[in-house]
Design an enzyme around this catalytic site. Sequence first.
Site, PDB file in Angstrom:
ATOM      1  N   TYR A   1     -10.294   9.305 -28.566  1.00 50.53           N
ATOM      2  CA  TYR A   1      -9.568  10.551 -28.858  1.00 50.53           C
ATOM      3  C   TYR A   1     -10.475  11.593 -29.509  1.00 50.53           C
ATOM      4  O   TYR A   1     -10.076  12.284 -30.452  1.00 50.53           O
ATOM      5  CB  TYR A   1      -8.359  10.264 -29.753  1.00 50.53           C
TER       6      TYR A   1
ATOM      7  N   TYR B   1       5.582   6.868 -26.653  1.00 48.36           N
ATOM      8  CA  TYR B   1       4.182   6.480 -26.500  1.00 48.36           C
ATOM      9  C   TYR B   1       4.130   4.963 -26.634  1.00 48.36           C
ATOM     10  O   TYR B   1       4.545   4.405 -27.653  1.00 48.36           O
ATOM     11  CB  TYR B   1       3.277   7.115 -27.562  1.00 48.36           C
TER      12      TYR B   1
ATOM     13  N   LYS C   1      -1.022  -4.078 -34.252  1.00 49.08           N
ATOM     14  CA  LYS C   1      -1.415  -3.314 -35.441  1.00 49.08           C
ATOM     15  C   LYS C   1      -1.421  -4.162 -36.712  1.00 49.08           C
ATOM     16  O   LYS C   1      -2.400  -4.801 -37.032  1.00 49.08           O
ATOM     17  CB  LYS C   1      -0.551  -2.056 -35.573  1.00 49.08           C
TER      18      LYS C   1
END
Length: 410
Positions: free
Chosen positions: A15, A142, A255
């Site tokens: 990104y 997302y 995560k």
Amino acid sequence: MSVRELDRQHLWHPYTQHAIAPAPIPIARAEGAVLIDVDGREIIDAISSWWVTLHGHAQPEIAEAIGRQARVLEQVIFAGYTHEPAAALAAALAERLPRGLTRVFFSDNGSTAVEVAIKIALQYWQNRGQPRARIAALEHAYHGDTFGAMSASARGLFTEPFSPFLFDVVRLSETAITETAIDEQLAAVIVEPLLQGAGGMRMWSEATLRTIRELTATHGVLLIADEVLTGFGRTGPLFACEKAGVIPDIICLSKGLTGGFLPLGATAAREEIFEAFLSTDRRHTLFHGHSFTANPIACAAAQASLALLNDASAARRAGIERAHRSHLAKIAAHPCVTAPRVLGTVAAFNLGGAGYLDPVGADLSHFALERGVLLRPLGDVVYVLPPYCTTDAQLDQIYGVITEFLERRG
């Protein structure tokens, strides 16, 4: 040669538009909620290093578990073989997940956890002789950067270059969930329960989630809960679905699964779904896997992290939520601030309104870094999502920096 120069010559960051982005900050070590760069500067990690660091950086119990496991068994193929860290972790997850999610498939990250869930959902109906080819997902969703996950995600900046290659999904609005939108033609509905992270830290209602569960149950449609961000206490309870009293058919985790130490994904499903893959016909097999599926070291880290999600952790999370609410109540008075919101350990508000490419996000990120705080707004969406060890003083510093930025902005 310095790390900065090696990075400049060889690395491609995620990104990141390298033509205009500032040079990355080289981090030497970290402890608790603090990152320490190669020059010794301390930076409060106000976003849990992309939402993964759960208890704190260098959490001793997890680091020690990793060391112990690495000295015994670091990796083994997971097709035809098994090991204690994976079996024990799966059992521990089954005990703490919403009731009935007893069968665990391990992968590498959040995107792969979603890919596995989508493939399971589609093949489940195929194996039953009742093929269904449609997936439904929410607006602003997302779900990751691999192709199935991108297909389920909202079309936009992240997916635009790949749009011709993505499969179509039924797009649902959380403000207009009706029986006509969810019917027997769907294989599954996938949602990020109560919090859409990369879509702008959008918080949506428990009542809507319950409605989706009721309609999917009525029409025999599988419900996939993407709790890659929301899992392991981020929204208050251990899983966001629990906040709404909802039990999905499949759940996706990553995560915080290892406390942020190592990459690991998990997709857990009901036993009845697993049984649809049992057959003497090998074509009913779930032909999916990864080289590092159920890596023993990552599984050991995850077990240690789960053990830390105790009453003391819940109290720390509640304290962070109280601090968020107190600070946002003051910030909300600023004329540039809109839609202040809190869900568990996550706080957010909007500035500007120009979306992900709004320069205000980069401006705040640079301003905060100069004052020892890591913030990475989603364009005009500012959020604070700290590790659970973050102190009141550190939260005061984070919000002090945001307040100063707002005051200078006018």
